[in-house]
Design an enzyme around this catalytic site. Structure first.
Site, PDB file in Angstrom:
ATOM      1  N   LYS A 187       0.872  -1.190   0.000  1.00 30.63           N
ATOM      2  CA  LYS A 187       0.000   0.000   0.000  1.00 30.63           C
ATOM      3  C   LYS A 187       0.899   1.226   0.000  1.00 30.63           C
ATOM      4  CE  LYS A 187      -2.035   2.974   1.887  1.00 30.63           C
ATOM      5  NZ  LYS A 187      -1.684   4.332   1.465  1.00 30.63           N
ATOM      6  N   PRO A 188       1.131   1.807  -1.205  1.00 31.33           N
ATOM      7  CA  PRO A 188       1.980   3.012  -1.229  1.00 31.33           C
ATOM      8  C   PRO A 188       1.223   4.225  -0.722  1.00 31.33           C
ATOM      9  CG  PRO A 188       1.210   2.480  -3.458  1.00 31.33           C
ATOM     10  CD  PRO A 188       0.641   1.421  -2.536  1.00 31.33           C
ATOM     11  N   SER A 242       4.718   7.809  10.150  1.00 35.87           N
ATOM     12  CA  SER A 242       4.764   8.593  11.390  1.00 35.87           C
ATOM     13  C   SER A 242       4.514   7.716  12.621  1.00 35.87           C
ATOM     14  CB  SER A 242       3.712   9.699  11.340  1.00 35.87           C
ATOM     15  OG  SER A 242       2.424   9.131  11.510  1.00 35.87           O
ATOM     16  N   GLU A 263       9.167   1.448  11.168  1.00 37.55           N
ATOM     17  CA  GLU A 263      10.192   2.490  10.928  1.00 37.55           C
ATOM     18  C   GLU A 263       9.471   3.819  11.055  1.00 37.55           C
ATOM     19  OE1 GLU A 263      13.224   1.848  10.743  1.00 37.55           O
ATOM     20  OE2 GLU A 263      13.218  -0.270  10.228  1.00 37.55           O
ATOM     21  N   GLU A 394       9.558  16.628  14.860  1.00 36.80           N
ATOM     22  CA  GLU A 394      10.250  16.317  13.607  1.00 36.80           C
ATOM     23  C   GLU A 394       9.854  17.394  12.581  1.00 36.80           C
ATOM     24  OE1 GLU A 394       9.112  12.533  11.925  1.00 36.80           O
ATOM     25  OE2 GLU A 394      11.158  12.223  11.230  1.00 36.80           O
TER      26      GLU A 394
END
Ligand code: SIN
Length: 490
Positions: A187-188, A242, A263, A394
């Protein structure tokens, strides 16, 4: 690559697949829905693609499950050869793949090219690892029998990839999954699906059997991932994105105890000690900050510089960043493309405004660029107040806050004062300090006198709220294998 023309853009967009890839077939969404893909440098729609539904996602998992057993039995050498051929095709088509990536993601062509090389290195690395899956044979300590272990593919996987590295974050999951003998649904990210669809077409051409890799594109990520996370046939989920979304996926995974690799976000400190080689620190600092327009979880988020060299470091970093060319990624010499969307650009602007409101000095940048597209100027801020949000959050943009410290303990405390633990960068010429600080920092990766750690042959991954699991290196394939222990009575 020669200058990019409008005809080049049209050619790569027309050639890119725009449908779902399920069981070796290109399909429209089951309800016919489509989703527009935006060029972040013009805010115009590049093309429309299939907007997959929950039924399509389940059909993709069906296709993956149908061929799982057969794929697991395929000789490792054959799996490796398919990956090797994929690596070669990616490099043969690097110019077109890079242009496609730049159009949908915005990064300069040179960076997209580097990403295709980086992405293909994961494929090459895992083509070599496919034939190195082994087990153990040992004598039971009491002498009465033998202990064997064997490693088997974990089974069908869901791989969820982000928009910042549309191809590389895919290949570092797909490469080891294919090498291990797993089938998968990918799933991009909604913003950058074209690169993944193009990769799927290349893998088909390289000989990957139908159903091993399936791609679902969607404007509603959770509508297509949730049914799969709740399906007992799914055995593994790997996510790059995220921390909040990672936590939500972990909750879903807990229902069926699906094995996860995560990640997640970062907040990388870049420490420059008074004994550092300042030329190297500045040069590598530019890489650590500006690679991918700062839209990377390993981007240097905050510079902590010893007070005796901070002014010089900030001035030299400012000179470098101020000289960078901000332009559409297809333009010759572009070094800084647009951010991915308006939301991301506004977030960057708000973090800068917050820091400036708390006393930071703008050395360069600090503003949006142009009327069209999500451009933000490369920015250096000094005199950072300890309560500035960008020391904690971030940034994911081209903004470099330079804070100061006076002692090594203070630098370590500042570096560790975050819930994240992905990567840190340390610049010092003192070998004892280098090891002392390396051991004291709570991170999964560390660049010692280097501003870039990413490497297909090394284990990428963080600790704390940056996630868990490793991608790349010999460790990367382990995420897709399960160990079976066999007690043998002789
Ligand atoms: C990321 O930003 O998620 C990864 C960057 C990298 O692999 O270098």
């Amino acid at each position: 690559m020669a200058s990019v023309t409008a005809a080049d853009e049209k050619r790569v967009l027309d050639a890119a697949p725009h449908q779902l890839w399920i069981g070796g077939e290109w399909r429209d969404a089951s309800n016919g829905a489509t989703l527009g893909i935006e060029d972040p440098s013009t805010e115009e729609t590049l093309c429309t693609i299939a907007d997959g539904t929950p039924d399509d996602a389940v059909a993709a998992l069906d296709a993956a499950c149908d061929v799982q057993d057969e794929w697991a039995q395929t000789p490792p050498r054959d799996r490796g050869e398919i990956l090797r051929r994929t690596f070669e095709l990616m490099n043969e088509r690097a110019d077109d793949l890079a242009l496609l990536m730049t159009l949908e993601m915005g990064k300069p062509i040179a960076e997209s090219k580097s990403e295709i090389v980086y992405a293909s290195e994961f494929i090459r690395w895992f083509s070599e690892q496919a034939v190195r899956i082994d087990g153990r044979y040992s004598v039971n300590p009491n002498g009465s029998g033998r202990l064997l272990t064997m490693k088997q593919p974990i089974g069908p996987c869901l791989l969820i990839t982000p928009w910042n590295f549309p191809t590389a974050m895919g290949t570092r999951k797909i490469g080891p999954a294919v090498a291990a003998g797993c089938t998968m649904v990918v799933k991009p990210a909604q913003q950058t699906p074209l690169s993944m669809l193009a990769l799927a077409a290349i893998m088909k051409e390289a000989g990957l059997p139908d159903g091993v890799l399936n791609v679902i594109t969607s404007s509603k990520a959770s509508s297509v991932t949730e049914p799969l996370m709740d399906d007992p046939r799914l055995r593994k989920m790997s996510f790059t994105g995220s921390t909040p979304i990672g936590k939500m996926l972990m909750e879903q995974a807990s229902k069926r105890l699906i094995k996860c690799s995560m990640e997640l976000g970062g907040n990388a400190p870049f420490l420059v000690f008074d004994d550092a080689d300042l030329d190297a620190a500045v040069e590598q600092g530019v890489i650590a900050k500006m690679r991918n327009i700062g839209e990377s979880c390993v981007a240097a988020n905050r510079f902590h510089v010893h007070e005796s060299v901070a002014d010089e470091f900030a001035a030299r970093l400012t000179e470098k960043l101020a000289a960078m060319k901000v332009a559409r990624g297809t333009e010759d010499g572009s070094q800084v493309g647009p951010l991915i969307d308006g939301k991301q650009r506004d977030k960057v602007a708000e973090l800068v405004d917050d820091a400036v409101g708390k006393g930071a000095k703008v050395m360069t940048g600090g503003e949006r660029v142009g009327d069209k597209g999500y451009f933000y100027a490369p920015t250096v801020l000094s005199d950072i107040s300890p309560d500035a949000e960008l020391l904690r959050e971030e940034i994911f943009g081209p903004v470099a806050p330079v804070a100061t410290f006076s002692t090594e303990d203070e630098a370590i405390a500042a570096a560790n004062s975050t819930e994240f633990g992905l990567v840190a960068y340390v610049f010092t010429r003192d070998i004892k300090r280098a090891f002392r600080v390396t051991e004291a920092l709570d991170v999964g990766m560390l660049g010692l006198n280097r501003g870039l750690v990413s490497n297909a042959a090394a284990p990428f991954g963080g600790i704390k709220e940056s996630g868990f699991g490793k991608e790349g290196g010999p460790e990367g394939i382990e995420e897709y294998l399960s160990t079976k222990y066999v007690a043998v009575d002789l």
